[in-house]
Design a protein around this motif. Sequence first.
Motif, PDB file in Angstrom:
ATOM      1  N   HIS A  57       0.835  -1.220   0.000  1.00 20.60           N
ATOM      2  CA  HIS A  57       0.000   0.000   0.000  1.00 20.60           C
ATOM      3  C   HIS A  57       0.859   1.256   0.000  1.00 20.60           C
ATOM      4  CE1 HIS A  57      -3.912   2.045   0.927  1.00 20.60           C
ATOM      5  NE2 HIS A  57      -3.035   3.019   1.126  1.00 20.60           N
ATOM      6  N   HIS A  59       1.447   5.414  -2.069  1.00 19.74           N
ATOM      7  CA  HIS A  59       0.948   6.486  -2.953  1.00 19.74           C
ATOM      8  C   HIS A  59       2.142   7.117  -3.656  1.00 19.74           C
ATOM      9  CE1 HIS A  59      -3.236   6.554  -1.414  1.00 19.74           C
ATOM     10  NE2 HIS A  59      -2.643   6.008  -0.368  1.00 19.74           N
ATOM     11  N   HIS A 210      -9.305   1.682  -0.007  1.00 19.50           N
ATOM     12  CA  HIS A 210      -9.180   2.360   1.271  1.00 19.50           C
ATOM     13  C   HIS A 210     -10.528   2.144   1.949  1.00 19.50           C
ATOM     14  CE1 HIS A 210      -5.764   4.234  -0.619  1.00 19.50           C
ATOM     15  NE2 HIS A 210      -5.477   4.927   0.473  1.00 19.50           N
ATOM     16  N   HIS A 242      -6.254  -0.252   5.326  1.00 27.38           N
ATOM     17  CA  HIS A 242      -6.432   0.560   6.541  1.00 27.38           C
ATOM     18  C   HIS A 242      -7.334  -0.131   7.580  1.00 27.38           C
ATOM     19  CE1 HIS A 242      -4.044   3.958   5.372  1.00 27.38           C
ATOM     20  NE2 HIS A 242      -4.685   4.062   4.235  1.00 27.38           N
ATOM     21  N   ASP A 309       2.370   3.249   2.911  1.00 29.96           N
ATOM     22  CA  ASP A 309       1.334   4.251   2.615  1.00 29.96           C
ATOM     23  C   ASP A 309       1.934   5.552   2.076  1.00 29.96           C
ATOM     24  OD1 ASP A 309      -1.190   5.288   2.301  1.00 29.96           O
ATOM     25  OD2 ASP A 309      -1.672   5.405   4.430  1.00 29.96           O
TER      26      ASP A 309
HETATM   27 FE   FE2 Z   1      -3.492   5.113   1.387  1.00 28.76          FE
END
Ligand code: FE2
Length: 427
Positions: A57, A59, A210, A242, A309
């Motif tokens: 996970h 970004h 998410h 999450h 993340d």
């Molecule tokens: Fe995220």
Amino acid sequence: MADLLIRNATLPDGRTGCDVLVTEGRIVDVAPRLSAAAAHVLDADGYLLSPPFVDAHFHMDSTLTYGLPRMNRSGTLLEGIALWGELKPLLTQEALVERALSYCDWAVAKGLLAIRSHVDICDPRLLAVEALLHVREQVKPYLDLQLVAFPQDGVLRSPGALDNLKRALAMGVDVTGGIPHFERTMAEGAESIRILCNLAAERGCPVDMHCDETDDPMSRHIETLAFHTRRLGMQGRVAGSHLTSMHSMDNYYVSKLIPLIREAGVHAIANPLINITLQGRHDTYPKRRGMTRVPELMAADVNVAFGHDCVMDPWYALGSGDMLEVAAMGLHVAQMTGVDAMRACFAAVTANPARILALDGYGIAPGCRADFVLLQARDPVEAIRVRAARLKVFRAGRVIAETPAATATLHLDGRPKSVDWTVRSSV
Ligand code: FE2
């Protein structure tokens, strides 16, 4: 003659004294004291040889933007989302590509060779999608990058987002994303899951949402995600990222929920560094940790991974692509200090996320890809404890990154000349 022979390695499952033989980018044998000849021979000196780290996970479209166009003053999730909204119109494809490639360099140096990255599709220009598709191709020789079409502002709440998401999938994005708790109502959130799961099932692509990234004990979209996963026969191809609301849920309800997640074969992805910093922000004291119920999910045989993340973006100012830091935080937050539990935290940044990404040929066994990391540690727990140096990172049997061993020189009378923070016990 084989290409590479690594001698005397310890493996994550505890086997010691193992030799690993590699030919044409694949492992052909793993056994003690192999007699084969190879062009290159490396003595692992008993250190841990692990398959590469995997981040389930991330970004990558926002990474390394910290401070652009301004700092997140409060450090909260909502200011981070607002800040990202300010930054999006200013993004250029060139800068996105450059930052993503830089992050991949960091990752490789840390032995992180597979990343699933969400990419925001709410900007109709799909600039970030184009940029990361380009990056995915460019890094392919050394890093597996998987992309998730992520409607950051809500697939129903944000005008045009559903069309953008379909376009992103048509352009070659691998996974369908979602953010049900950010839709306007609980009902709209549930509807977004139904729509997105149907879309993914039609296209035969996995789902990673998410899901319930809140402290609201009534945010129960994971239940809906598990329901649609089972309805569509997508067991094993869906992940809930999450799941922080589960931290705050009623215990009785969780005793019903976890078996439903297990039954649906939904993977769980916790993001310890981010969950511990972004959740519980409305609490005074006691202040909730906010991370999902990792040991309980693992005990129920749900596949759980820890993700990074964010690294230096609107939500998180820190990080360096070090999955051992992620594992260490997960271990502490979840109080997973038992011997098996600590080892499970290592699996949560290696084998478990590899299952989520469905990586081909992952592992240290005959037939697997010769991708691995030699760590300056004797076992997975020591690797987490000292954030072990990645002495050598291999891709397809070739060294692609090296780090010198961590050691400090001492200038103390009557004491050793150096320390490396490891203990050789003697009674
Ligand atoms: Fe995220």
